[in-house]
Design a protein around this motif. Structure first.
Motif, PDB file in Angstrom:
ATOM      1  N   LYS A   1     -14.671 -17.737  -2.040  1.00 30.65           N
ATOM      2  CA  LYS A   1     -14.575 -16.885  -0.937  1.00 30.65           C
ATOM      3  C   LYS A   1     -14.938 -15.296  -0.959  1.00 30.65           C
ATOM      4  CE  LYS A   1     -11.306 -16.064   2.866  1.00 30.65           C
ATOM      5  NZ  LYS A   1      -9.945 -16.381   3.488  1.00 30.65           N
ATOM      6  N   LYS A   2     -14.349 -14.877  -1.892  1.00 31.11           N
ATOM      7  CA  LYS A   2     -14.630 -13.239  -2.249  1.00 31.11           C
ATOM      8  C   LYS A   2     -15.992 -13.375  -2.497  1.00 31.11           C
ATOM      9  CE  LYS A   2     -10.165 -12.243  -3.935  1.00 31.11           C
ATOM     10  NZ  LYS A   2      -9.102 -11.855  -5.133  1.00 31.11           N
ATOM     11  N   LEU A   3     -16.709 -13.934  -3.598  1.00 34.60           N
ATOM     12  CA  LEU A   3     -18.117 -13.964  -3.668  1.00 34.60           C
ATOM     13  C   LEU A   3     -19.138 -14.000  -2.572  1.00 34.60           C
ATOM     14  CD1 LEU A   3     -20.207 -13.919  -6.072  1.00 34.60           C
ATOM     15  CD2 LEU A   3     -19.994 -16.313  -6.165  1.00 34.60           C
TER      16      LEU A   3
ATOM     17  N   LEU B   1     -22.669 -11.968   1.725  1.00 34.22           N
ATOM     18  CA  LEU B   1     -23.305 -12.054   2.951  1.00 34.22           C
ATOM     19  C   LEU B   1     -22.762 -10.860   3.950  1.00 34.22           C
ATOM     20  CD1 LEU B   1     -22.541 -16.091   3.484  1.00 34.22           C
ATOM     21  CD2 LEU B   1     -24.821 -14.615   2.717  1.00 34.22           C
ATOM     22  N   ARG B   2     -22.291  -9.922   3.434  1.00 34.10           N
ATOM     23  CA  ARG B   2     -21.629  -8.687   4.089  1.00 34.10           C
ATOM     24  C   ARG B   2     -22.614  -7.726   4.583  1.00 34.10           C
ATOM     25  NH1 ARG B   2     -17.706  -5.589   0.716  1.00 34.10           N
ATOM     26  NH2 ARG B   2     -16.464  -7.462   1.296  1.00 34.10           N
ATOM     27  N   LEU B   3     -22.646  -7.416   5.899  1.00 37.67           N
ATOM     28  CA  LEU B   3     -23.829  -6.454   6.368  1.00 37.67           C
ATOM     29  C   LEU B   3     -23.657  -5.244   6.058  1.00 37.67           C
ATOM     30  CD1 LEU B   3     -24.108  -7.979  10.010  1.00 37.67           C
ATOM     31  CD2 LEU B   3     -26.131  -7.753   8.589  1.00 37.67           C
ATOM     32  N   PRO B   4     -24.574  -4.478   5.862  1.00 34.59           N
ATOM     33  CA  PRO B   4     -24.419  -3.105   5.453  1.00 34.59           C
ATOM     34  C   PRO B   4     -23.673  -2.442   6.475  1.00 34.59           C
ATOM     35  CG  PRO B   4     -26.716  -3.523   5.055  1.00 34.59           C
ATOM     36  CD  PRO B   4     -26.135  -4.727   5.716  1.00 34.59           C
ATOM     37  N   SER B   5     -22.702  -1.262   6.368  1.00 37.91           N
ATOM     38  CA  SER B   5     -21.841  -0.763   7.426  1.00 37.91           C
ATOM     39  C   SER B   5     -22.668   0.538   7.799  1.00 37.91           C
ATOM     40  CB  SER B   5     -20.533  -0.068   6.515  1.00 37.91           C
ATOM     41  OG  SER B   5     -20.755   0.794   5.717  1.00 37.91           O
ATOM     42  N   VAL B   6     -22.352   1.342   9.016  1.00 37.08           N
ATOM     43  CA  VAL B   6     -22.960   2.282   9.431  1.00 37.08           C
ATOM     44  C   VAL B   6     -22.871   3.474   8.479  1.00 37.08           C
ATOM     45  CG1 VAL B   6     -22.593   3.805  11.262  1.00 37.08           C
ATOM     46  CG2 VAL B   6     -22.017   1.576  11.662  1.00 37.08           C
ATOM     47  N   SER B   7     -21.807   3.378   7.710  1.00 32.69           N
ATOM     48  CA  SER B   7     -21.473   4.461   6.836  1.00 32.69           C
ATOM     49  C   SER B   7     -22.579   4.664   5.797  1.00 32.69           C
ATOM     50  CB  SER B   7     -19.909   4.587   6.355  1.00 32.69           C
ATOM     51  OG  SER B   7     -19.683   3.257   5.526  1.00 32.69           O
ATOM     52  N   ALA B   8     -23.065   3.402   5.281  1.00 31.16           N
ATOM     53  CA  ALA B   8     -23.856   3.156   4.450  1.00 31.16           C
ATOM     54  C   ALA B   8     -25.413   3.624   4.701  1.00 31.16           C
ATOM     55  CB  ALA B   8     -24.003   1.713   3.936  1.00 31.16           C
ATOM     56  N   GLY B   9     -25.391   4.122   6.198  1.00 25.78           N
ATOM     57  CA  GLY B   9     -26.767   4.921   6.538  1.00 25.78           C
ATOM     58  C   GLY B   9     -27.453   3.737   7.549  1.00 25.78           C
ATOM     59  N   CYS B  10     -26.809   2.839   8.067  1.00 20.15           N
ATOM     60  CA  CYS B  10     -27.620   1.800   9.223  1.00 20.15           C
ATOM     61  C   CYS B  10     -26.722   2.342  10.396  1.00 20.15           C
ATOM     62  CB  CYS B  10     -27.309   0.385   8.743  1.00 20.15           C
ATOM     63  SG  CYS B  10     -28.199  -0.055   7.206  1.00 20.15           S
ATOM     64  N   SER B  11     -27.552   2.515  11.546  1.00 14.49           N
ATOM     65  CA  SER B  11     -27.076   2.664  12.638  1.00 14.49           C
ATOM     66  C   SER B  11     -26.813   1.221  13.398  1.00 14.49           C
ATOM     67  CB  SER B  11     -27.845   3.444  13.734  1.00 14.49           C
ATOM     68  OG  SER B  11     -29.260   2.556  13.792  1.00 14.49           O
TER      69      SER B  11
ATOM     70  N   ARG C   1     -32.006  -7.666   8.890  1.00 12.24           N
ATOM     71  CA  ARG C   1     -31.975  -9.069   8.218  1.00 12.24           C
ATOM     72  C   ARG C   1     -31.485  -9.278   6.805  1.00 12.24           C
ATOM     73  NH1 ARG C   1     -37.473 -12.518   8.454  1.00 12.24           N
ATOM     74  NH2 ARG C   1     -36.861 -12.326  10.560  1.00 12.24           N
ATOM     75  N   LEU C   2     -30.590 -10.089   6.310  1.00 14.83           N
ATOM     76  CA  LEU C   2     -29.919 -10.024   5.014  1.00 14.83           C
ATOM     77  C   LEU C   2     -30.865 -10.522   4.142  1.00 14.83           C
ATOM     78  CD1 LEU C   2     -26.417 -11.376   5.899  1.00 14.83           C
ATOM     79  CD2 LEU C   2     -26.940  -9.331   4.709  1.00 14.83           C
ATOM     80  N   PRO C   3     -30.812 -10.036   3.022  1.00 12.32           N
ATOM     81  CA  PRO C   3     -31.769 -10.393   1.950  1.00 12.32           C
ATOM     82  C   PRO C   3     -31.286 -11.951   1.561  1.00 12.32           C
ATOM     83  CG  PRO C   3     -30.426  -8.806   0.928  1.00 12.32           C
ATOM     84  CD  PRO C   3     -30.296  -8.878   2.432  1.00 12.32           C
ATOM     85  N   LYS C   4     -32.033 -12.595   1.017  1.00  6.92           N
ATOM     86  CA  LYS C   4     -31.726 -14.049   0.611  1.00  6.92           C
ATOM     87  C   LYS C   4     -31.019 -13.926  -0.614  1.00  6.92           C
ATOM     88  CE  LYS C   4     -34.801 -17.134   0.929  1.00  6.92           C
ATOM     89  NZ  LYS C   4     -36.084 -18.017   0.611  1.00  6.92           N
TER      90      LYS C   4
END
Length: 294
Positions: free
Chosen positions: A216-218, A223-233, A241-244
């Motif tokens: 579950k943790k792995l 599969l976690r999307l980048p956060s806004v604080s990571a530089g994504c609006s 699109r998540l990398p495979k």
């Protein structure tokens, strides 16, 4: 066809191999010492003559683990399945019976099918409510160094766990072959290994709980999307699109009150699956005398 025979029973308080018979095209090796002498487990290695399974080979064995005994069935290296000749299909069948308070651990290296190979295996396990079973069943895409990627013709693996009275507790079949909807490589894309791990019974309860948490943790991390604080609006995030993922795993329970756990894995490398198995099964060293896959 004569069947191989393995019987492990408790004799004078220790798990002991009381019967061992095999015949071409495979044989059993039972080392005098496969781990710590403090552990109560019999390790048995299955090897094939010529280093692999030849087209048309047929192998069958019966395994009995008596009440309170522990047996480990493993291999020295991957099971190589050579190219098929005509329509010949190599076959392997195992019938296993696991007694009350007994543990059977089936931890082979992966099956590696050569180009055009045809391979089928059936493994049946008869258990009682107090039995424990660890089963690892996995296959690689083939000989990478020769450019073979899911180039075999046919692969089928069936695992069936039956509770006393022949009640089906777990039934799973993996079937890979080329068909109308494209080849195997087109469907599996970049993934080079698929694996299944089954954990059943009271002796594996702690590992069942831990592996479910770890998977579950792995996967939540992968599969976690980048956060806004990571530089994504938020706007760009909505179309991101998540990398495979290079490694995928899932867990589910089966049987009465979730008695068993099955983990399914797809990975881009064989090494990452070995690492996963080493990490998740390391705590079995105290029970088996040696950690699996080390």
């Amino acid at each position: 066809m004569e069947r191989g025979k393995l019987v492990v029973e408790r004799v004078e308080g220790r798990s002991t191999l009381t019967r061992c018979f095999s015949k071409y095209p495979f044989k059993f090796i039972v080392p005098n010492k496969a781990g710590s002498s403090k552990a109560d487990a019999v390790w048995i290695y299955t090897i094939t003559y010529g280093g692999g399974v030849v087209s048309g080979d047929s192998m069958a064995c019966d395994v009995t683990v008596g009440d309170g005994a522990t047996a480990v069935l493993t291999t020295q290296s991957s099971t190589k399945v050579y190219k098929s000749v005509g329509s010949k299909c190599s076959q392997q069948k195992m019938e296993a019976s696991i007694g009350k308070g007994a543990l059977l651990v089936v931890i082979p290296d992966p099956v590696t099918c050569f180009s055009t190979a045809k391979y089928s295996q059936i493994q049946n396990f008869k258990v009682v409510p107090e039995s424990s079973l660890l089963l690892v069943d996995w296959i690689t895409s083939g000989r990478h160094e020769r450019g073979e990627k899911w180039a075999f013709s046919h692969y089928k693996s069936t695992n069936h766990i039956l509770l006393q009275g022949n009640e089906t507790l777990f039934l799973d079949t993996t079937s890979l072959e080329h068909g109308r909807h494209g080849g195997i490589s087109e469907r599996l894309q970049d993934y080079q290994v698929i694996a299944m791990i089954v954990l059943l019974g009271p002796k594996l309860k702690l590992i069942q709980s831990q592996i479910q948490e770890d998977v579950k943790k792995l996967m939540s991390q992968q599969l976690r999307l980048p956060s806004v604080s990571a530089g994504c609006s938020s706007e760009s995030g909505s179309s991101y699109r998540l990398p495979k993922p290079s490694f995928l795993a899932s867990c589910s329970t089966f049987g009465p009150k979730g008695a068993g756990v099955v983990i399914r894995v797809a990975s881009m490398t064989t090494e990452s699956v070995y690492n996963f198995l080493q990490d998740q099964l390391a705590s079995l060293e105290a029970l088996l005398g040696a950690a699996p896959y080390l």
